[in-house]
Design an enzyme around this catalytic site. Structure first.
Site, PDB file in Angstrom:
ATOM      1  N   HIS A  61       0.864  -1.187   0.000  1.00 54.76           N
ATOM      2  CA  HIS A  61       0.000   0.000   0.000  1.00 54.76           C
ATOM      3  C   HIS A  61       0.892   1.226   0.000  1.00 54.76           C
ATOM      4  O   HIS A  61       2.123   1.093  -0.007  1.00 54.76           O
ATOM      5  CB  HIS A  61      -0.982  -0.033   1.184  1.00 54.76           C
ATOM      6  CG  HIS A  61      -0.351   0.012   2.548  1.00 54.76           C
ATOM      7  ND1 HIS A  61       0.646  -0.848   2.947  1.00 54.76           N
ATOM      8  CD2 HIS A  61      -0.569   0.825   3.617  1.00 54.76           C
ATOM      9  CE1 HIS A  61       0.991  -0.572   4.190  1.00 54.76           C
ATOM     10  NE2 HIS A  61       0.278   0.446   4.624  1.00 54.76           N
ATOM     11  N   ASP A  65       5.484   5.004   5.320  1.00 57.56           N
ATOM     12  CA  ASP A  65       6.508   4.123   5.894  1.00 57.56           C
ATOM     13  C   ASP A  65       6.851   2.936   4.986  1.00 57.56           C
ATOM     14  O   ASP A  65       7.859   2.268   5.196  1.00 57.56           O
ATOM     15  CB  ASP A  65       6.112   3.648   7.310  1.00 57.56           C
ATOM     16  CG  ASP A  65       4.765   2.961   7.383  1.00 57.56           C
ATOM     17  OD1 ASP A  65       3.855   3.332   6.615  1.00 57.56           O
ATOM     18  OD2 ASP A  65       4.596   2.041   8.222  1.00 57.56           O
ATOM     19  N   HIS A  66       6.042   2.696   3.931  1.00 57.64           N
ATOM     20  CA  HIS A  66       6.284   1.544   3.061  1.00 57.64           C
ATOM     21  C   HIS A  66       6.867   1.902   1.694  1.00 57.64           C
ATOM     22  O   HIS A  66       7.262   1.014   0.949  1.00 57.64           O
ATOM     23  CB  HIS A  66       4.985   0.751   2.864  1.00 57.64           C
ATOM     24  CG  HIS A  66       4.500   0.130   4.133  1.00 57.64           C
ATOM     25  ND1 HIS A  66       4.595  -1.203   4.405  1.00 57.64           N
ATOM     26  CD2 HIS A  66       3.965   0.701   5.240  1.00 57.64           C
ATOM     27  CE1 HIS A  66       4.125  -1.445   5.618  1.00 57.64           C
ATOM     28  NE2 HIS A  66       3.735  -0.308   6.139  1.00 57.64           N
ATOM     29  N   ASP A 203       0.270  -4.507   6.159  1.00 60.84           N
ATOM     30  CA  ASP A 203      -0.380  -3.788   7.273  1.00 60.84           C
ATOM     31  C   ASP A 203      -1.856  -4.175   7.309  1.00 60.84           C
ATOM     32  O   ASP A 203      -2.567  -4.012   6.321  1.00 60.84           O
ATOM     33  CB  ASP A 203      -0.291  -2.266   7.057  1.00 60.84           C
ATOM     34  CG  ASP A 203       1.054  -1.697   7.450  1.00 60.84           C
ATOM     35  OD1 ASP A 203       2.000  -2.473   7.622  1.00 60.84           O
ATOM     36  OD2 ASP A 203       1.140  -0.450   7.589  1.00 60.84           O
ATOM     37  N   HIS A 261       6.841  -5.096  11.576  1.00 61.92           N
ATOM     38  CA  HIS A 261       6.167  -3.793  11.673  1.00 61.92           C
ATOM     39  C   HIS A 261       6.029  -3.404  13.153  1.00 61.92           C
ATOM     40  O   HIS A 261       4.961  -3.084  13.651  1.00 61.92           O
ATOM     41  CB  HIS A 261       4.791  -3.859  10.986  1.00 61.92           C
ATOM     42  CG  HIS A 261       4.258  -2.521  10.538  1.00 61.92           C
ATOM     43  ND1 HIS A 261       3.496  -1.717  11.358  1.00 61.92           N
ATOM     44  CD2 HIS A 261       4.372  -1.846   9.372  1.00 61.92           C
ATOM     45  CE1 HIS A 261       3.148  -0.619  10.696  1.00 61.92           C
ATOM     46  NE2 HIS A 261       3.683  -0.668   9.487  1.00 61.92           N
TER      47      HIS A 261
HETATM   48 ZN   LIG Z   1       3.048   0.594   7.934  1.00 68.75          ZN
HETATM   49 ZN   LIG Z   2      -0.144   1.359   6.580  1.00 70.32          ZN
END
Ligand SMILES: [Zn+2]
Ligand SMILES: [Zn+2]
Length: 323
Positions: A61, A65-66, A203, A261
């Site tokens: 997604h 942070d990804h 996530d 995570h």
């Molecule tokens: Zn994340």
């Molecule tokens: Zn996320």
């Protein structure tokens, strides 16, 4: 064929001194697949297997942070005059995401293909399929499953000989599925052996789709951003607690659960302690740890800690980029 999962970044939301933002490399035979590319991923790679010229990157997604590691990594590829094309896979919204980073990335000397991958899409590969499924997060987010095809059963040479087949090329023909002098392959081959199955949930809150997709998987990599005392907050932000992930792993009858995570507030051990009563075979990898997945008949998945083995072999010896 070797299959392992290298944890390149195991933090969630924000990095900590010990953990980088999300990135996972799945290595299968000679293939190298990168899943997510959090800020700092290229340096994490340099510190482990090297900054490889990945041909495929899969995004779960578009939360910062990804994905924020992508522009810098693409620039580094450009600086060293990479020519090999790259395909970036991601859920719907990939084109809008690309429009955001395109001005930062600028011109690249290699071709980029953007490939939107919708829930339930599958990529057929040599020996496995890579399936995307929808998880339950804020906005559309994907989990990915790598499902190997069944392998032929074990050939029984004594049985073949007793049926009158001469050792030599005819043994090979039988193993390739041909009938030889009236002897059929199913008379001399054991039951097909199952392939390995690996699920990267991304996530998400613990959700039914993950339970179904990960059913009896060898390894489930699941997020555990928080502990159960923050269950309300985990639910509101569509994240999981360690206990929630462990209960899901138990319900899915997976062999091993790897929690990742991790919120910067935790060291990791407390997540393991919360998860293990619900699912014993839980590990919380640190950055650069890897999990090896042997074929099921050769043993269970094993966590190989970076601190207890020699450094990863650097796979790419690309020349230093000239700015
Ligand atoms: Zn994340
Ligand atoms: Zn996320």
């Amino acid at each position: 064929m070797d299959l392992d999962v290298l944890f390149v970044g195991t933090a969630g939301s924000a990095p900590s001194a010990r953990r980088g933002l999300p990135a996972i490399v799945v290595r299968r035979g000679g293939e190298r697949l990168l899943f997510d590319c959090g800020e700092g991923t290229q340096r994490q790679l340099m510190r482990s297997i090297g900054l490889l010229d990945f041909e495929e990157i899969f995004l779960t997604h578009y939360h910062a942070d990804h994905v924020l590691g992508l522009p810098g990594m693409l620039k580094s590829f450009a600086l060293r005059q990479r020519e090999r094309p790259l395909t970036i896979y991601g859920p719907p919204g990939l084109a809008s995401f690309w429009r955001l980073i395109d001005p930062i990335v600028g011109r690249l000397p290699f071709k980029i293909t953007l490939q939107t991958i919708a829930p339930n899409d599958e990529l057929q590969r040599d020996g496995y399929r890579l399936a995307a499924y929808e998880v339950d997060h804020r906005g559309l987010a994907l989990g990915y499953a790598i499902v190997e095809s069944p392998r032929p059963g074990v050939f029984d040479p004594d049985r073949a000989q007793s049926l009158g087949v001469t050792p030599g090329p005819d043994f090979g023909r039988l193993q390739r599925g041909e009938t030889v002098d009236g002897v059929r392959p199913d008379q001399v081959m054991g039951e097909p052996r199952r392939g390995r199955r690996l699920v990267l949930a991304g996530d998400t809150v613990p959700c039914e789709m993950t339970r179904l997709v990960a059913y009896e998987a060898d390894l489930l990599v699941h997020e555990a951003t928080l502990l159960e005392d923050e269950a309300q907050r985990a639910w509101e932000t569509r994240h999981s607690t360690a206990l929630g992930a462990a209960e899901l792993a138990a319900a899915a009858h997976v062999t091993m659960l790897a929690l990742t995570h991790v919120s910067p507030r935790y060291a990791g051990r407390e997540l393991e302690e919360e998860a293990r009563p619900a699912f014993e075979n839980t590990v919380v990898p640190r950055d650069f740890d890897r999990i090896e997945l042997p074929f099921p008949e050769r043993g269970e998945p094993q966590l190989v800690k970076a601190s207890e083995r020699p450094p990863e072999r650097v796979e790419s010896a690309a020349p230093d980029p000239v700015p």
